[in-house]
Design a protein around this motif. Sequence first.
Motif, PDB file in Angstrom:
ATOM      1  N   LYS A 188       0.814  -1.218   0.000  1.00  0.00           N
ATOM      2  CA  LYS A 188       0.000   0.000   0.000  1.00  0.00           C
ATOM      3  C   LYS A 188       0.849   1.271   0.000  1.00  0.00           C
ATOM      4  O   LYS A 188       0.544   2.241  -0.706  1.00  0.00           O
ATOM      5  N   LEU A 189       1.899   1.291   0.826  1.00  0.00           N
ATOM      6  CA  LEU A 189       2.698   2.507   0.993  1.00  0.00           C
ATOM      7  C   LEU A 189       3.997   2.488   0.206  1.00  0.00           C
ATOM      8  O   LEU A 189       4.624   3.535   0.023  1.00  0.00           O
ATOM      9  N   GLY A 190       4.404   1.294  -0.222  1.00  0.00           N
ATOM     10  CA  GLY A 190       5.719   1.143  -0.838  1.00  0.00           C
ATOM     11  C   GLY A 190       6.710   0.690   0.213  1.00  0.00           C
ATOM     12  O   GLY A 190       6.734   1.228   1.328  1.00  0.00           O
ATOM     13  N   ILE A 191       7.527  -0.291  -0.128  1.00  0.00           N
ATOM     14  CA  ILE A 191       8.462  -0.846   0.847  1.00  0.00           C
ATOM     15  C   ILE A 191       9.453   0.209   1.327  1.00  0.00           C
ATOM     16  O   ILE A 191       9.927   0.172   2.466  1.00  0.00           O
ATOM     17  N   TYR A 192       9.745   1.200   0.487  1.00  0.00           N
ATOM     18  CA  TYR A 192      10.680   2.260   0.880  1.00  0.00           C
ATOM     19  C   TYR A 192      10.122   3.077   2.046  1.00  0.00           C
ATOM     20  O   TYR A 192      10.860   3.451   2.970  1.00  0.00           O
ATOM     21  N   SER A 193       8.800   3.343   2.035  1.00  0.00           N
ATOM     22  CA  SER A 193       8.180   4.101   3.129  1.00  0.00           C
ATOM     23  C   SER A 193       8.269   3.333   4.442  1.00  0.00           C
ATOM     24  O   SER A 193       8.491   3.922   5.507  1.00  0.00           O
ATOM     25  N   VAL A 194       8.087   2.011   4.357  1.00  0.00           N
ATOM     26  CA  VAL A 194       8.157   1.178   5.559  1.00  0.00           C
ATOM     27  C   VAL A 194       9.548   1.255   6.177  1.00  0.00           C
ATOM     28  O   VAL A 194       9.697   1.402   7.398  1.00  0.00           O
ATOM     29  N   PHE A 195      10.581   1.199   5.343  1.00  0.00           N
ATOM     30  CA  PHE A 195      11.939   1.252   5.886  1.00  0.00           C
ATOM     31  C   PHE A 195      12.302   2.641   6.395  1.00  0.00           C
ATOM     32  O   PHE A 195      13.087   2.771   7.344  1.00  0.00           O
ATOM     33  N   TRP A 196      11.745   3.669   5.816  1.00  0.00           N
ATOM     34  CA  TRP A 196      11.959   5.003   6.379  1.00  0.00           C
ATOM     35  C   TRP A 196      11.344   5.097   7.775  1.00  0.00           C
ATOM     36  O   TRP A 196      11.910   5.716   8.679  1.00  0.00           O
ATOM     37  N   MET A 197      10.169   4.482   7.945  1.00  0.00           N
ATOM     38  CA  MET A 197       9.542   4.469   9.273  1.00  0.00           C
ATOM     39  C   MET A 197      10.371   3.646  10.254  1.00  0.00           C
ATOM     40  O   MET A 197      10.556   4.038  11.411  1.00  0.00           O
ATOM     41  N   PHE A 198      10.876   2.498   9.791  1.00  0.00           N
ATOM     42  CA  PHE A 198      11.743   1.686  10.647  1.00  0.00           C
ATOM     43  C   PHE A 198      12.958   2.497  11.111  1.00  0.00           C
ATOM     44  O   PHE A 198      13.326   2.483  12.283  1.00  0.00           O
ATOM     45  N   GLY A 199      13.586   3.179  10.179  1.00  0.00           N
ATOM     46  CA  GLY A 199      14.795   3.932  10.500  1.00  0.00           C
ATOM     47  C   GLY A 199      14.563   5.031  11.521  1.00  0.00           C
ATOM     48  O   GLY A 199      15.435   5.315  12.357  1.00  0.00           O
ATOM     49  N   SER A 200      13.375   5.646  11.481  1.00  0.00           N
ATOM     50  CA  SER A 200      13.089   6.744  12.415  1.00  0.00           C
ATOM     51  C   SER A 200      13.083   6.279  13.868  1.00  0.00           C
ATOM     52  O   SER A 200      13.249   7.089  14.786  1.00  0.00           O
ATOM     53  N   SER A 201      12.921   4.974  14.092  1.00  0.00           N
ATOM     54  CA  SER A 201      12.949   4.450  15.460  1.00  0.00           C
ATOM     55  C   SER A 201      14.279   4.750  16.140  1.00  0.00           C
ATOM     56  O   SER A 201      14.337   4.949  17.359  1.00  0.00           O
ATOM     57  N   GLY A 202      15.356   4.776  15.349  1.00  0.00           N
ATOM     58  CA  GLY A 202      16.672   5.045  15.918  1.00  0.00           C
ATOM     59  C   GLY A 202      16.751   6.398  16.602  1.00  0.00           C
ATOM     60  O   GLY A 202      17.415   6.549  17.643  1.00  0.00           O
ATOM     61  N   ILE A 203      16.080   7.399  16.040  1.00  0.00           N
ATOM     62  CA  ILE A 203      16.085   8.740  16.641  1.00  0.00           C
ATOM     63  C   ILE A 203      15.410   8.719  18.005  1.00  0.00           C
ATOM     64  O   ILE A 203      15.894   9.323  18.975  1.00  0.00           O
ATOM     65  N   PHE A 204      14.292   8.004  18.102  1.00  0.00           N
ATOM     66  CA  PHE A 204      13.578   7.924  19.378  1.00  0.00           C
ATOM     67  C   PHE A 204      14.397   7.172  20.428  1.00  0.00           C
ATOM     68  O   PHE A 204      14.353   7.502  21.616  1.00  0.00           O
ATOM     69  N   VAL A 205      15.153   6.154  19.993  1.00  0.00           N
ATOM     70  CA  VAL A 205      16.022   5.431  20.927  1.00  0.00           C
ATOM     71  C   VAL A 205      17.086   6.364  21.493  1.00  0.00           C
ATOM     72  O   VAL A 205      17.379   6.340  22.701  1.00  0.00           O
TER      73      VAL A 205
END
Length: 456
Positions: A410-427
Motif C-alpha cells: 500500500k505505501l511502498g516498501i521504501y516508506s516502511v523502511f523510512w519508518m523503521f529507521g526513524s525508530s533510531g532517533i527515538f532510541v
Amino acid sequence: MICLGYKRRNYYFTVFIGNLTMIALGNAYAWTSPTLPILMSNNDSVFPLVEDEASWIASLFSLGAAIGPLIAAPVKETIGFKWSFSLISTIMVISWIGLASLWNIYIFYFARLIAGIAAGMNFCILPLYIAEISEDELRTTINSLSQFFRCLAYLEEYVFGSLVSYYSLILISSLASLLHLTLVYWSPESPYYLIAKGNTDKAQKTVAWLRGGSSQESLDSIKQIQAFLDRSKNGRSWKDLTTFVNLKAIFIVTSLLCLQQTSGLTVMLVYTVKLFEMTGTSISPNMSSIIFGVVYAIGAIFGPIMTLKYGVKRSLILSAFGVFLSEEILGLFLYFNAYGYDMSSFFWCPIVCTILYAVTYNIGLGPLPATIMSEVFPANVKAKASAICQTIGFIVGFTIAKFFPILSEKLGIYSVFWMFGSSGIFVIILTVYLVPNTKGLSLDQIQDILSGNKKS
C-alpha cells in the motif's frame, strides 16, 4: 576487571546451558526466512501457501511470544528457573514435531504459536536468571552475550536452509532444545529464588559452586542477596508496580522493546530471503541472507565488548544511529528502484545497508533492552514487570510481521523502511534522558539511580 579464570568454570558452563534455549529460540525465529519461499512455491511445497497464510505463519510466532511472558511469571515463581527452562525446551521440541508433520495449515499455525509462547517465556526468564547468578562486574556483559548465541542460530538457519531439505532443517533446528534437555540437570537454581523459598543453605552452596570463591565470600554474597530481597519484599501484588520508580522502569524497558521491534527486527529476520528478492539486487537472495547472518553473528560478538568498554548509554546511542542511517539509505535505494531508475550500479547498496544494520543493531539495540530489563526492577515486581514489558513489545512485533506485506504493497516498501529507521532517533532521545548506565553497579545501586538518589 572481569576475570575469565578457571574458578568460574561452573558459572560459564551454566551460562552456556541457559543460552542453549536462546539458540533454540533463534532457530525458531529465523526458520521462516529460508522456509516460507519453499512453502509458497508450487513446485516444492506439499500444499503451497498463499500470501495471507504465509504472513500468519511468520507472525504467529510473535503473537505467541506476547503470551509467553504472562505465563513465565507464575511458572517461574511456582517451579523455579531450572524447571521453567525444561518446560520451554519441551514445548520447542513439540513445535518442531508439529512442523514436520505437514498435516494441514492449522498444525503449522499451532506449532508456530506454541514456539512463540516458549520463546516469550525464555525472553523473560533467561535475562533474569543470568542476572541472578552473576556477579555485579559480569552481569551486564554476560547477559548481552545471549544475543550472540541467538545470532548463531539465525546464521544456522540461513546456511542450512539453503543447503538441506525441509525435514533435515527441522531436525537440525531442534538439536539445541534436545541438547538443553540433556544438560539442564546440571544447571543450578537461582540463589535468589532459593533464598526467597527459605533454602538459604542450598543457596550458599550454589553461590560457592558458581563463583568458586571461599566460604566467607559465598556468605557475603548471600547476605547481599538477602538484603536486596528484604528491601523489596513488601508485597508482590500488581499494586506494587505503580510506584514512581517501577513505572519509570516499565516505561524505559517497554519503550526500548517496542522501538527494537519498530526498527525492523522482525522483518529483517522473518522475511530475510524474501526481502532481498524484493530489492532486485543481483546477489542471490539466499547468498545475501547468509552474508547478513554472518555479519549479524560477528556484530553480536562486539556487543558485549562495546558494553564492557563504553557502558550501556553510549552503546545504545551508537547502535541507534547506525540503525537509523542504514534503513534510511536502504529506503532511498528502494524508492528509486520502485520508480524505475536504473540502480544496477548500486546493486551492492541493499547488502551494505543490511550489513550496517546487522552490526550496529547488535552492539546495543539488540542485546541491551533485555539486559536493562533484568536489572532495573526490584525482586518483588521483577517477574510481573518483565512480563508486561515483553508482552507489549511482542504485540508490536506481531503487528509488524503480520502487516509488513500489506504496508509494503500500500505505501511502498521504501516508506516502511523510512519508518523503521526513524525508530533510531527515538532510541537516542530515550537513552540520553532516561536510560541508566548500569554497568558494574549492584541491583540496589540501580534502584537508587532510578529513584533519583544517585546520578547515572
